[in-house]
Write a protein that holds these residues in place. Structure first.
Motif, short mmCIF file in Angstrom:
data_model
loop_
_atom_site.label_atom_id
_atom_site.label_comp_id
_atom_site.label_asym_id
_atom_site.label_seq_id
_atom_site.Cartn_x
_atom_site.Cartn_y
_atom_site.Cartn_z
N TRP A 269 0.84 -1.20 0.00
CA TRP A 269 0.00 0.00 0.00
C TRP A 269 0.88 1.25 0.00
O TRP A 269 0.66 2.18 -0.76
N LYS B 298 1.16 4.04 -2.94
CA LYS B 298 0.77 5.41 -2.61
C LYS B 298 1.91 6.39 -2.91
O LYS B 298 1.72 7.41 -3.57
N THR C 259 -10.60 8.80 3.70
CA THR C 259 -11.59 7.91 3.07
C THR C 259 -11.02 6.53 2.77
O THR C 259 -11.78 5.57 2.62
N ASN C 260 -9.72 6.41 2.68
CA ASN C 260 -9.10 5.13 2.35
C ASN C 260 -8.31 4.52 3.49
O ASN C 260 -7.66 3.49 3.31
N LYS D 289 -8.86 0.77 4.45
CA LYS D 289 -8.52 -0.20 3.41
C LYS D 289 -7.12 -0.78 3.61
O LYS D 289 -6.82 -1.84 3.09
N SER E 286 -8.08 -5.46 1.92
CA SER E 286 -8.35 -5.03 0.55
C SER E 286 -7.10 -5.23 -0.31
O SER E 286 -5.98 -5.31 0.19
N ILE F 122 -8.39 1.84 -4.55
CA ILE F 122 -9.21 2.85 -3.87
C ILE F 122 -10.48 3.13 -4.67
O ILE F 122 -11.12 4.16 -4.50
N ASP F 123 -10.84 2.20 -5.55
CA ASP F 123 -12.08 2.27 -6.34
C ASP F 123 -12.14 3.49 -7.25
O ASP F 123 -13.20 4.07 -7.43
#
Length: 196
Positions: A74, A78, A133-134, A137, A142, A147-148
């Motif tokens: 992740w 990122k 918001t993430n 996750k 996930s 992050i959709d």
């Protein structure tokens, strides 16, 4: 007497650096899976090729101190995505400017102070919203980096095509992290535009 003691101590210290038996070394090398990226190093246990872009590269042993590599992936994705945006922004900002005097500074590090407090607060607020918001996750199992926000780009693609795209993304992320580091160092050292 002194010379004899000196020679004995030198011989003892030299023996400490003598190589071990070849049979013990050969046994370890034959049983260990070797890394694809550095063929003379053994592949770390957790780098089994299950993640996109995994070629067994971990010369510092960072995978051994983590319980699960999902969080590390992740973080890698990122930072890589940020680096891709940053290198494009660093190059673009040198030649293209928004209207207004506050946006005319072509020095990427000086532009932060030129635009003012309000613009920087907006940027940090947007980053904070995306992070909040993430946040869960990272820990709920996930898929790392999902992050959709695909925008429908993955619809209709096979699992093999998606795996190839994920591998391309991680390679681009790694390249961008190296590029932004080099571009930042060059800009700070020479105080000149990167392409000029």
């Amino acid at each position: 007497m002194f010379r004899t003691a000196l020679l004995a101590s030198l011989a003892a210290s030299a023996a400490a650096f003598a190589p071990g038996s070849m049979s013990a070394q050969r046994g370890v090398a034959l049983n260990a899976k070797m890394s694809d990226s550095i063929p003379f190093l053994p592949c770390p246990e957790k780098l089994d090729g299950s993640m996109p872009g995994d070629v067994g590269f971990d010369p510092m042993g960072l995978s051994e101190i983590q319980q699960d590599l999902t969080y590390a992936r992740w973080a890698e994705l990122k930072h890589g995505r940020i680096a891709m945006l940053a290198i494009v922004g660093l190059l673009t900002q040198t030649y293209i400017h928004l209207p207004g005097e506050a946006y005319q500074n072509s020095d990427p590090f000086g532009a932060v102070s030129t635009v003012g407090f309000g613009v920087n607060v907006q940027i940090f607020a947007a980053i904070g919203i995306v992070e909040l918001t993430n946040f869960n996750k990272h820990y709920d199992g996930s898929t790392p980096g999902d992050i959709d926000w695909t925008g429908g780009l993955l619809k209709g693609k096979s699992e093999e095509q998606i795996a190839k795209l994920k591998e391309q993304e991680i390679k681009h992320c790694r390249l961008a992290m190296v590029a932004i580091t080099g571009a930042s160092v060059q800009t700070l050292m020479f105080h000149q535009p990167l392409l000029g």
